[in-house]
Design a protein around this motif. Sequence first.
Motif, PDB file in Angstrom:
ATOM      1  N   SER A   9       0.061 109.144  94.950  1.00 55.81           N
ATOM      2  CA  SER A   9       0.396 110.128  95.966  1.00 55.81           C
ATOM      3  C   SER A   9       1.626 109.712  96.770  1.00 55.81           C
ATOM      4  N   ARG A  10       2.033 108.453  96.645  1.00 55.16           N
ATOM      5  CA  ARG A  10       3.216 107.957  97.355  1.00 55.16           C
ATOM      6  C   ARG A  10       3.841 106.839  96.531  1.00 55.16           C
ATOM      7  N   MET A  11       5.061 106.459  96.912  1.00 53.27           N
ATOM      8  CA  MET A  11       5.723 105.358  96.227  1.00 53.27           C
ATOM      9  C   MET A  11       4.913 104.076  96.472  1.00 53.27           C
ATOM     10  N   PRO A  12       4.657 103.297  95.429  1.00 54.14           N
ATOM     11  CA  PRO A  12       3.914 102.049  95.621  1.00 54.14           C
ATOM     12  C   PRO A  12       4.668 101.096  96.555  1.00 54.14           C
ATOM     13  N   LEU A  13       3.904 100.320  97.312  1.00 56.89           N
ATOM     14  CA  LEU A  13       4.473  99.308  98.187  1.00 56.89           C
ATOM     15  C   LEU A  13       3.878  97.959  97.809  1.00 56.89           C
ATOM     16  N   LEU A  30      14.352  93.664  91.368  1.00 56.84           N
ATOM     17  CA  LEU A  30      13.644  94.136  90.181  1.00 56.84           C
ATOM     18  C   LEU A  30      12.715  95.296  90.529  1.00 56.84           C
ATOM     19  N   LEU A  31      11.950  95.149  91.597  1.00 57.54           N
ATOM     20  CA  LEU A  31      11.012  96.203  91.976  1.00 57.54           C
ATOM     21  C   LEU A  31      11.729  97.478  92.400  1.00 57.54           C
ATOM     22  N   ARG A  32      12.795  97.328  93.147  1.00 58.68           N
ATOM     23  CA  ARG A  32      13.548  98.517  93.568  1.00 58.68           C
ATOM     24  C   ARG A  32      14.128  99.258  92.362  1.00 58.68           C
ATOM     25  N   ALA A  33      14.532  98.508  91.341  1.00 58.69           N
ATOM     26  CA  ALA A  33      15.047  99.137  90.119  1.00 58.69           C
ATOM     27  C   ALA A  33      13.946  99.924  89.412  1.00 58.69           C
ATOM     28  N   MET A  34      12.696  99.572  89.678  1.00 59.02           N
ATOM     29  CA  MET A  34      11.541 100.281  89.098  1.00 59.02           C
ATOM     30  C   MET A  34      11.036 101.399  90.012  1.00 59.02           C
ATOM     31  N   ASP A  35      11.753 101.675  91.089  1.00 57.63           N
ATOM     32  CA  ASP A  35      11.316 102.659  92.079  1.00 57.63           C
ATOM     33  C   ASP A  35      10.023 102.241  92.774  1.00 57.63           C
ATOM     34  N   VAL A  36       9.915 100.948  93.051  1.00 60.70           N
ATOM     35  CA  VAL A  36       8.781 100.413  93.785  1.00 60.70           C
ATOM     36  C   VAL A  36       9.320  99.823  95.085  1.00 60.70           C
ATOM     37  N   ALA A  37       8.775 100.272  96.194  1.00 63.13           N
ATOM     38  CA  ALA A  37       9.174  99.718  97.492  1.00 63.13           C
ATOM     39  C   ALA A  37       8.526  98.353  97.664  1.00 63.13           C
ATOM     40  N   CYS A  38       9.188  97.480  98.390  1.00 61.98           N
ATOM     41  CA  CYS A  38       8.601  96.173  98.616  1.00 61.98           C
ATOM     42  C   CYS A  38       8.935  95.669 100.006  1.00 61.98           C
ATOM     43  N   ARG A  39       8.136  94.752 100.436  1.00 61.40           N
ATOM     44  CA  ARG A  39       8.317  94.090 101.728  1.00 61.40           C
ATOM     45  C   ARG A  39       8.180  92.612 101.438  1.00 61.40           C
ATOM     46  N   SER A 125      -0.143  97.326  85.446  1.00 60.02           N
ATOM     47  CA  SER A 125      -1.601  97.264  85.363  1.00 60.02           C
ATOM     48  C   SER A 125      -2.219  97.214  86.760  1.00 60.02           C
ATOM     49  N   ALA A 126      -1.643  96.401  87.639  1.00 61.28           N
ATOM     50  CA  ALA A 126      -2.152  96.283  89.007  1.00 61.28           C
ATOM     51  C   ALA A 126      -2.001  97.608  89.755  1.00 61.28           C
ATOM     52  N   LEU A 127      -0.858  98.268  89.598  1.00 61.86           N
ATOM     53  CA  LEU A 127      -0.631  99.537  90.292  1.00 61.86           C
ATOM     54  C   LEU A 127      -1.543 100.641  89.751  1.00 61.86           C
ATOM     55  N   ARG A 128      -1.814 100.617  88.450  1.00 62.87           N
ATOM     56  CA  ARG A 128      -2.766 101.588  87.886  1.00 62.87           C
ATOM     57  C   ARG A 128      -4.151 101.350  88.482  1.00 62.87           C
ATOM     58  N   ARG A 129      -4.515 100.087  88.625  1.00 63.24           N
ATOM     59  CA  ARG A 129      -5.816  99.738  89.214  1.00 63.24           C
ATOM     60  C   ARG A 129      -5.899 100.264  90.647  1.00 63.24           C
ATOM     61  N   THR A 130      -4.825 100.094  91.412  1.00 61.59           N
ATOM     62  CA  THR A 130      -4.798 100.582  92.785  1.00 61.59           C
ATOM     63  C   THR A 130      -4.883 102.097  92.819  1.00 61.59           C
ATOM     64  N   ALA A 131      -4.135 102.761  91.935  1.00 62.50           N
ATOM     65  CA  ALA A 131      -4.155 104.229  91.886  1.00 62.50           C
ATOM     66  C   ALA A 131      -5.541 104.735  91.509  1.00 62.50           C
ATOM     67  N   PHE A 132      -6.191 104.062  90.556  1.00 71.02           N
ATOM     68  CA  PHE A 132      -7.531 104.460  90.125  1.00 71.02           C
ATOM     69  C   PHE A 132      -8.511 104.274  91.274  1.00 71.02           C
ATOM     70  N   ARG A 133      -8.398 103.152  91.990  1.00 70.41           N
ATOM     71  CA  ARG A 133      -9.288 102.872  93.118  1.00 70.41           C
ATOM     72  C   ARG A 133      -9.106 103.939  94.195  1.00 70.41           C
ATOM     73  N   SER A 134      -7.861 104.323  94.475  1.00 73.25           N
ATOM     74  CA  SER A 134      -7.592 105.339  95.489  1.00 73.25           C
ATOM     75  C   SER A 134      -8.148 106.704  95.076  1.00 73.25           C
ATOM     76  N   ASP A 135      -8.011 107.044  93.788  1.00 75.66           N
ATOM     77  CA  ASP A 135      -8.524 108.326  93.296  1.00 75.66           C
ATOM     78  C   ASP A 135     -10.047 108.376  93.370  1.00 75.66           C
ATOM     79  N   ALA A 136     -10.705 107.240  93.212  1.00 77.01           N
ATOM     80  CA  ALA A 136     -12.159 107.187  93.206  1.00 77.01           C
ATOM     81  C   ALA A 136     -12.734 107.283  94.621  1.00 77.01           C
ATOM     82  N   GLU A 137     -11.919 106.998  95.617  1.00 75.97           N
ATOM     83  CA  GLU A 137     -12.425 107.008  97.002  1.00 75.97           C
ATOM     84  C   GLU A 137     -12.453 108.378  97.600  1.00 75.97           C
TER      85      GLU A 137
END
Length: 137
Positions: A9-13, A30-39, A125-137
């Motif tokens: 639902s949003r850009m991964p962080l 590397l992450l920004r090149a993948m369209d992933v925000a990071c801190r 794989s980690a981001l898919r896991r997070t997305a799946f967890r969010s969808d299940a909630e």
Amino acid sequence: MPAKDICLSRMPLVAIVDDDEAVREALSELLRAMDVACRTFDRAEAFMAEFEPDRFDCLITDVSMPGLSGIDLLRHQRSIGSTMPLIVITADTNPATRSRAIRCGAHAYLTKPIETEVLLQHLQSALRRTAFRSDAE
């Protein structure tokens, strides 16, 4: 595969915790090149001070850092009930350290130098896991 290809639902962080500035910068690029925000954080304590549940989709951390180690950070995250995936990136090739990290809940344990494709596979794989967890909630 860019992270935006995952149904989120949003850009991964992603949080990056490493005391080596060059590593933090390389991972950020590397992450920004993948369209992933990071801190980025230069130590575990700095990350913990800004941690909020559900703020980050994944944590990438080193093991050996001044103050709290990456293993300490893993333990802390699990002790507060965080289910955020954690990827360990380290120069530590000791099998005991790897086992400890996995037992503490590391999603992956990668040793430096890291192949970009391997990191990206684990991150996806980690981001898919997070997305799946969010969808299940």
